[in-house]
Design a protein around this motif. Structure first.
Motif, PDB file in Angstrom:
ATOM      1  N   SER A   1       0.927  59.764  48.233  1.00 45.65           N
ATOM      2  CA  SER A   1       0.318  58.439  48.133  1.00 45.65           C
ATOM      3  C   SER A   1      -0.865  58.308  49.088  1.00 45.65           C
ATOM      4  O   SER A   1      -1.948  57.822  48.704  1.00 45.65           O
ATOM      5  N   ALA A   2      -0.675  58.742  50.338  1.00 43.75           N
ATOM      6  CA  ALA A   2      -1.753  58.653  51.328  1.00 43.75           C
ATOM      7  C   ALA A   2      -2.940  59.515  50.935  1.00 43.75           C
ATOM      8  O   ALA A   2      -4.103  59.108  51.100  1.00 43.75           O
ATOM      9  N   LYS A   3      -2.682  60.705  50.396  1.00 48.47           N
ATOM     10  CA  LYS A   3      -3.753  61.600  49.965  1.00 48.47           C
ATOM     11  C   LYS A   3      -4.542  61.006  48.804  1.00 48.47           C
ATOM     12  O   LYS A   3      -5.778  61.094  48.750  1.00 48.47           O
ATOM     13  N   VAL A   4      -3.831  60.386  47.858  1.00 43.64           N
ATOM     14  CA  VAL A   4      -4.502  59.776  46.711  1.00 43.64           C
ATOM     15  C   VAL A   4      -5.380  58.612  47.175  1.00 43.64           C
ATOM     16  O   VAL A   4      -6.558  58.503  46.759  1.00 43.64           O
ATOM     17  N   MET A   5      -4.863  57.760  48.037  1.00 40.44           N
ATOM     18  CA  MET A   5      -5.651  56.621  48.525  1.00 40.44           C
ATOM     19  C   MET A   5      -6.828  57.095  49.373  1.00 40.44           C
ATOM     20  O   MET A   5      -7.912  56.511  49.327  1.00 40.44           O
TER      21      MET A   5
ATOM     22  N   GLY B   1       8.912  70.894  53.009  1.00 32.85           N
ATOM     23  CA  GLY B   1       7.987  72.003  53.232  1.00 32.85           C
ATOM     24  C   GLY B   1       6.646  71.780  52.548  1.00 32.85           C
ATOM     25  O   GLY B   1       5.591  72.045  53.138  1.00 32.85           O
ATOM     26  N   LEU B   2       6.678  71.277  51.311  1.00 36.13           N
ATOM     27  CA  LEU B   2       5.419  71.011  50.597  1.00 36.13           C
ATOM     28  C   LEU B   2       4.624  69.902  51.279  1.00 36.13           C
ATOM     29  O   LEU B   2       3.389  69.960  51.346  1.00 36.13           O
ATOM     30  N   ALA B   3       5.318  68.882  51.791  1.00 36.10           N
ATOM     31  CA  ALA B   3       4.625  67.807  52.513  1.00 36.10           C
ATOM     32  C   ALA B   3       3.932  68.357  53.751  1.00 36.10           C
ATOM     33  O   ALA B   3       2.790  67.975  54.067  1.00 36.10           O
ATOM     34  N   GLN B   4       4.582  69.264  54.450  1.00 41.53           N
ATOM     35  CA  GLN B   4       3.984  69.874  55.642  1.00 41.53           C
ATOM     36  C   GLN B   4       2.822  70.794  55.278  1.00 41.53           C
ATOM     37  O   GLN B   4       1.819  70.863  56.004  1.00 41.53           O
ATOM     38  N   ILE B   5       2.935  71.488  54.142  1.00 36.43           N
ATOM     39  CA  ILE B   5       1.830  72.351  53.701  1.00 36.43           C
ATOM     40  C   ILE B   5       0.606  71.515  53.343  1.00 36.43           C
ATOM     41  O   ILE B   5      -0.533  71.853  53.702  1.00 36.43           O
ATOM     42  N   ILE B   6       0.826  70.413  52.626  1.00 30.86           N
ATOM     43  CA  ILE B   6      -0.287  69.555  52.205  1.00 30.86           C
ATOM     44  C   ILE B   6      -1.032  68.976  53.406  1.00 30.86           C
ATOM     45  O   ILE B   6      -2.265  68.890  53.409  1.00 30.86           O
ATOM     46  N   THR B   7      -0.292  68.596  54.421  1.00 28.38           N
ATOM     47  CA  THR B   7      -0.901  67.921  55.577  1.00 28.38           C
ATOM     48  C   THR B   7      -1.167  68.835  56.761  1.00 28.38           C
ATOM     49  O   THR B   7      -1.766  68.399  57.750  1.00 28.38           O
ATOM     50  N   GLY B   8      -0.697  70.077  56.675  1.00 33.41           N
ATOM     51  CA  GLY B   8      -0.818  70.963  57.821  1.00 33.41           C
ATOM     52  C   GLY B   8       0.114  70.553  58.958  1.00 33.41           C
ATOM     53  O   GLY B   8      -0.095  70.943  60.114  1.00 33.41           O
TER      54      GLY B   8
ATOM     55  N   ILE C   1      -0.810  61.619  58.233  1.00 34.99           N
ATOM     56  CA  ILE C   1      -2.028  61.005  57.700  1.00 34.99           C
ATOM     57  C   ILE C   1      -2.030  59.534  58.097  1.00 34.99           C
ATOM     58  O   ILE C   1      -1.052  58.817  57.863  1.00 34.99           O
ATOM     59  N   ARG C   2      -3.109  59.088  58.692  1.00 37.19           N
ATOM     60  CA  ARG C   2      -3.173  57.705  59.180  1.00 37.19           C
ATOM     61  C   ARG C   2      -4.183  56.848  58.410  1.00 37.19           C
ATOM     62  O   ARG C   2      -4.416  55.707  58.770  1.00 37.19           O
TER      63      ARG C   2
ATOM     64  N   TYR D   1       4.432  51.507  58.792  1.00 40.26           N
ATOM     65  CA  TYR D   1       4.021  52.248  59.987  1.00 40.26           C
ATOM     66  C   TYR D   1       2.548  52.647  59.981  1.00 40.26           C
ATOM     67  O   TYR D   1       2.066  53.214  60.962  1.00 40.26           O
ATOM     68  N   SER D   2       1.850  52.392  58.889  1.00 39.20           N
ATOM     69  CA  SER D   2       0.418  52.739  58.754  1.00 39.20           C
ATOM     70  C   SER D   2       0.174  54.233  58.915  1.00 39.20           C
ATOM     71  O   SER D   2      -0.923  54.646  59.276  1.00 39.20           O
ATOM     72  N   THR D   3       1.176  55.028  58.659  1.00 44.19           N
ATOM     73  CA  THR D   3       1.051  56.481  58.759  1.00 44.19           C
ATOM     74  C   THR D   3       2.228  57.125  58.037  1.00 44.19           C
ATOM     75  O   THR D   3       3.266  56.483  57.836  1.00 44.19           O
ATOM     76  N   THR D   4       2.050  58.375  57.644  1.00 41.91           N
ATOM     77  CA  THR D   4       3.195  59.126  57.137  1.00 41.91           C
ATOM     78  C   THR D   4       4.120  59.461  58.310  1.00 41.91           C
ATOM     79  O   THR D   4       3.666  59.541  59.446  1.00 41.91           O
ATOM     80  N   THR D   5       5.377  59.647  58.012  1.00 33.84           N
ATOM     81  CA  THR D   5       6.349  59.934  59.081  1.00 33.84           C
ATOM     82  C   THR D   5       7.043  61.255  58.767  1.00 33.84           C
ATOM     83  O   THR D   5       8.245  61.295  58.469  1.00 33.84           O
ATOM     84  N   ILE D   6       6.286  62.330  58.845  1.00 33.41           N
ATOM     85  CA  ILE D   6       6.806  63.638  58.440  1.00 33.41           C
ATOM     86  C   ILE D   6       8.003  64.056  59.278  1.00 33.41           C
ATOM     87  O   ILE D   6       8.983  64.596  58.766  1.00 33.41           O
ATOM     88  N   ALA D   7       7.939  63.814  60.569  1.00 35.27           N
ATOM     89  CA  ALA D   7       9.019  64.252  61.464  1.00 35.27           C
ATOM     90  C   ALA D   7      10.026  63.143  61.756  1.00 35.27           C
ATOM     91  O   ALA D   7      10.955  63.367  62.533  1.00 35.27           O
ATOM     92  N   GLY D   8       9.865  62.002  61.122  1.00 32.31           N
ATOM     93  CA  GLY D   8      10.708  60.863  61.492  1.00 32.31           C
ATOM     94  C   GLY D   8      11.799  60.514  60.509  1.00 32.31           C
ATOM     95  O   GLY D   8      12.445  59.479  60.643  1.00 32.31           O
TER      96      GLY D   8
END
Length: 364
Positions: A100-104, A157-164, A168-169, A257-264
């Motif tokens: 969603s964040a990448k598309v926006m 894993g795919l989410a981490q690959i997409i964002t490195g 994303i904020r 949170y105005s950001t993705t929460t990959i580790a949360g």
């Protein structure tokens, strides 16, 4: 000579209905006893913390903290009632929020159209993962635990690959201002959205054929298949719906949170499963309610809020929730064992009453 009717040959299927006396049905519900526990916890904190606990700001914070888990809890309730499990919801939430964040971010701008595109991207991503889970479970006959454990790893894993691996904020203000921090009549928008989804989920589960089939599959999958329920198709729908709600929860998390929460979100799946089971949904399937899920969700949130106000380390929250979870499953097992013993005793009594009396020998 009489022949048995076709109705007598149909296997009994539990559709989640109980026609006993209303008061007896209410007090048999585990969710009612858990509600009493929740009320007791609230009373203890209200005495210990004074007016701070029942302050409007604190209550609003509690409901807002529960909102995203509540959206996930609706789907998880359906899954567990079918005697399944979905460990992937936290990772699907993360993946959907990233997409969603990448598309926006790719569209650019800060308008409502950009936010709607983000909503669509998150929901579609969630549905895709849910359908994948459903197909592998129902068609490939892989156990739900294994399937969703695998998709948990793949989605994260795919989410981490997409964002490195970096969050994303770039979240449009139109999304955070309306959903994340917006209020209607003083009530947080997140809470209102979660309430609407809970109401819809409750109606679907308790008042529609879809809900009755869900109970039937969890009660006895083979019996449900014999009476005409298309079990595989229904399971795909249930897991697809759960994925859709996880995707939407990802969008809500992004707005809050105005950001993705990959580790949360590493414990999100376990927290939601615990809340659903604590609320009375049987881990063995065939029994549960949206009301019970709501009660189960509020227990950890209330504990965390009360401990924070009293200055107690919040780590005790996880200890308390784990204890309640074990107790809830133990009570469920004991109740089922007692019901099974009662059913066996009733069958023996009926069989003895129906058998003809033994003939006594007559005198020659």
């Amino acid at each position: 000579m009489s022949t048995p009717t076709s109705a007598s040959t149909k296997p009994a299927v539990d559709l989640g209905e109980d026609n006993g006396p209303l008061l007896a049905r209410i007090f048999k519900l585990q969710s009612v006893w858990i509600l009493c526990v929740l009320i007791g916890i609230c009373l203890i904190f209200s005495v210990a913390a004074g007016s701070k606990f029942f302050a409007w700001s604190n209550l609003a914070t509690i409901t807002q903290n529960v909102s995203i888990w509540a959206v996930l809890g609706v789907g998880m309730t359906f899954v567990i009632i079918t005697s399944g499990i979905d460990l992937s919801i936290g990772s699907v939430l993360v993946f959907s929020s990233v997409v969603s964040a990448k598309v926006m971010e790719a569209i650019g701008g800060d308008g409502v159209g950009v936010a709607l595109a983000g909503v669509l991207a998150a929901v579609v991503s969630g549905v895709a993962w849910g359908l994948l889970n459903g197909v592998l479970i129902s068609r490939a006959k892989i156990p739900p635990l294994i399937v969703t454990l695998g998709t948990l790893s793949i989605a994260l894993g795919l989410a981490q690959i997409i964002t490195g691996g970096l969050d994303i904020r770039a979240v449009p203000d139109s999304l955070t201002d309306t959903i994340g921090y917006g209020r209607f009549l003083g009530i947080p928008m997140l809470t209102l959205i979660a309430l609407i989804i809970l109401i819809i989920g409750g109606i679907v589960l308790h008042k529609t054929r879809f809900g009755r089939y869900t109970y039937a599959i969890g009660s006895n999958e083979e019996a449900a298949r014999r009476v005409g329920v298309k079990v595989s198709r229904h399971l795909i729908k249930v897991y697809g719906m759960t994925g859709m709600l996880a995707g939407f929860a990802g969008l809500l998390s992004l707005a809050q949170y105005s950001t993705t929460t990959i580790a949360g979100q590493s414990l999100t799946n376990l927290n939601v499963i615990a809340a659903v089971v604590i609320g009375g949904t049987s881990i063995f399937g065939g029994e549960g309610s949206i009301f019970g899920t709501v009660v189960g969700l509020f227990i950890p949130a209330v504990l965390l809020s009360g401990f924070t106000i009293l200055g107690v380390t919040p780590y005790w929250q996880t200890v308390a929730v784990g204890t309640v979870l074990i107790a809830a499953v133990y009570v469920d097992q004991s109740r089922r064992a007692a019901a099974t013993r009662g059913a066996k005793a009733s069958r023996r009594t009926t069989k003895a009453a129906a058998s003809p009396p033994a003939k006594t020998p007559t005198a020659a």
